[in-house]
Design an enzyme around this catalytic site. Structure first.
Site, mmCIF file in Angstrom:
data_model
loop_
_atom_site.group_PDB
_atom_site.id
_atom_site.type_symbol
_atom_site.label_atom_id
_atom_site.label_comp_id
_atom_site.label_asym_id
_atom_site.label_seq_id
_atom_site.Cartn_x
_atom_site.Cartn_y
_atom_site.Cartn_z
ATOM 1 C CG ASP A 189 68.847 13.740 -15.582
ATOM 2 O OD1 ASP A 189 69.316 14.827 -15.286
ATOM 3 O OD2 ASP A 189 67.983 13.716 -16.401
ATOM 4 C CG HIS A 190 66.409 16.514 -13.666
ATOM 5 N ND1 HIS A 190 66.419 18.078 -13.244
ATOM 6 C CD2 HIS A 190 66.669 16.603 -14.859
ATOM 7 C CE1 HIS A 190 66.563 18.582 -14.551
ATOM 8 N NE2 HIS A 190 66.721 17.774 -15.235
ATOM 9 C CG HIS A 243 63.971 19.348 -18.999
ATOM 10 N ND1 HIS A 243 64.138 20.200 -18.188
ATOM 11 C CD2 HIS A 243 65.331 18.741 -19.357
ATOM 12 C CE1 HIS A 243 65.084 19.949 -17.476
ATOM 13 N NE2 HIS A 243 65.815 19.117 -18.281
ATOM 14 C CB ALA A 294 71.550 20.072 -24.669
ATOM 15 C CG ASN A 296 72.064 16.852 -18.922
ATOM 16 O OD1 ASN A 296 73.379 16.488 -18.865
ATOM 17 N ND2 ASN A 296 71.357 17.151 -17.958
HETATM 18 P P1 13P Z 1 66.440 16.977 -23.496
HETATM 19 O O1 13P Z 1 64.781 16.840 -23.389
HETATM 20 O O2 13P Z 1 66.801 18.200 -24.291
HETATM 21 O O3 13P Z 1 67.048 15.774 -24.183
HETATM 22 O O4 13P Z 1 67.130 17.163 -22.353
HETATM 23 C C1 13P Z 1 67.490 16.128 -21.154
HETATM 24 C C2 13P Z 1 67.928 16.512 -19.857
HETATM 25 O O5 13P Z 1 68.178 17.848 -19.798
HETATM 26 C C3 13P Z 1 68.060 15.456 -19.053
HETATM 27 O O6 13P Z 1 68.353 16.046 -17.909
HETATM 28 O O1 G3H Z 2 65.232 15.927 -17.912
HETATM 29 C C1 G3H Z 2 64.663 14.800 -17.878
HETATM 30 C C2 G3H Z 2 64.818 13.823 -18.618
HETATM 31 O O2 G3H Z 2 64.637 13.752 -20.127
HETATM 32 C C3 G3H Z 2 64.310 12.489 -17.791
HETATM 33 O O3 G3H Z 2 62.950 12.294 -18.291
HETATM 34 O O4 G3H Z 2 62.208 12.011 -15.857
HETATM 35 O O5 G3H Z 2 60.909 11.394 -17.957
HETATM 36 O O6 G3H Z 2 62.885 9.906 -17.401
HETATM 37 P P1 G3H Z 2 62.308 11.317 -17.417
HETATM 38 ZN ZN ZN Z 3 67.337 17.820 -17.457
#
Ligand code: 13P
Ligand code: G3H
Ligand code: ZN
Length: 309
Positions: free
Chosen positions: A82-83, A180, A213, A254
């Site tokens: 993720d990211h 987010h 989301a 997500n």
């Molecule tokens: P939320 O913070 O809305 O749960 O989004 C999570 C997300 O986009 C993780 O990549």
């Molecule tokens: O979009 C981000 C996710 O909620 C993950 O959060 O980078 O704090 O693990 P994090």
């Molecule tokens: Zn995200």
């Protein structure tokens, strides 16, 4: 059942008008709660790991926990970064067994985003791994990056076709008003479905991803606040909007903040009601059960992917 990519999942989701849940994982109880729910619902699943999760729990621990979940559930599971913010991070996850990575070049210029995304796509595709890119910038916090509302930007539908063609990316995250974290909308929640429709017109049948989301379920916010917490009430993304997006070309939704809220709320309540308990298994068991119930609700009421594994 091995780790799988999201290719087949997205194809079926697009045809069936539903979405796959991509849930963030950080420890064993979260992985167990999510995967037990998916097993009971026979739902396809993406487990996603952020750089922060990798730093917290360690890549190998998370991979082995997910492997254990695959053995226990016999579900096809896609493991996704993720990211990812650099080529090196994506490469490390690809080399370490992830079947999908996100390269988030949304903070760069269009041309730089294309260059970085293509570099990751070239490396990933060579190893059978799929890639998610991002166009447009969501507000909110991910790892150390904090994007204020004024720096956020909706996706420009005029750019999507060129971006997808020039990068070869397999799915695309777009910004249509979600953000987010647990504080999403100051006023009434509003998503730009007109942008999603335009994107859909430009790249028909192409898998779209919705970040940010979580619905910020009031029950959990209240539970935290009545048991010693202090979280400002804020509106998340309403479930009916997510269902609508899932019925369109959004294939991946997500969710992280809702898991965090459910877990923290349950632990706070448990410890407030049982002040003499100090065995972590006692408060982590209801937390894991709350995550399982939350994910079941998402699968059935929001994503529409029950029975689609
Ligand atoms: P939320 O913070 O809305 O749960 O989004 C999570 C997300 O986009 C993780 O990549
Ligand atoms: O979009 C981000 C996710 O909620 C993950 O959060 O980078 O704090 O693990 P994090
Ligand atoms: Zn995200």
């Amino acid at each position: 059942m091995p780790f799988v990519t999201s290719t087949e999942m997205f194809k079926k989701a697009n045809e069936g008008g539903y979405a796959i849940g991509a849930f963030n994982v950080n420890n064993m109880e979260i992985i167990q709660g999510i995967t037990e729910a998916a097993k009971e619902e026979n739902a396809p699943l993406i487990l996603q790991v952020s750089a922060g999760a990798r730093k917290y729990a360690n890549h190998t621990y998370l991979m082995k926990l997910i492997e254990a979940a695959i053995i226990e559930t016999a579900l096809p599971i896609c493991v996704h970064l993720d990211h990812g913010d650099t080529f090196e991070l994506c490469k490390s996850c690809i080399d370490g067994g992830f079947t999908s990575v996100m390269i988030d070049g949304s903070h760069y210029s269009f041309e730089e985003n294309i260059k970085l995304t293509k570099q990751v796509v070239d490396y990933a595709h060579d190893k059978g791994v799929v890639v998610e890119g991002e166009l447009g910038r969501l507000a909110g916090i991910e790892d150390e990056v904090n994007v204020s509302n004024k720096d956020s930007a909706f996706t420009d539908p005029d750019q999507v076709e060129e971006f997808v063609k020039r990068t070869g990316v397999d799915s695309l995250a777009i910004a249509i008003g979600t953000s987010h974290g647990a504080f999403k909308f100051k006023g009434e929640p509003n998503l730009r479905f007109d942008i999603l429709e335009e994107v859909q017109k430009r790249i028909p049948g192409y898998p779209i991803v919705l970040h940010g989301a979580s619905s910020v379920i009031p029950e959990f916010v209240d539970m935290i606040n009545t048991h010693g917490g202090n979280i400002p009430g804020a509106k998340g993304v309403p479930e009916d909007m997510l269902r609508k997006a899932a019925s369109m070309s959004v294939c991946k939704i997500n969710i992280d903040s809702d898991l965090r809220l459910a877990m923290t709320a349950t632990i706070r309540k448990y410890l407030a009601e049982n002040p003499s308990h100090f065995d972590p298994r006692q408060y982590l068991s209801p937390a894991r059960a709350a995550i399982k119930q939350l994910v079941k609700n998402k699968i059935v009421n929001v994503l529409g992917c029950s029975g689609k594994a």
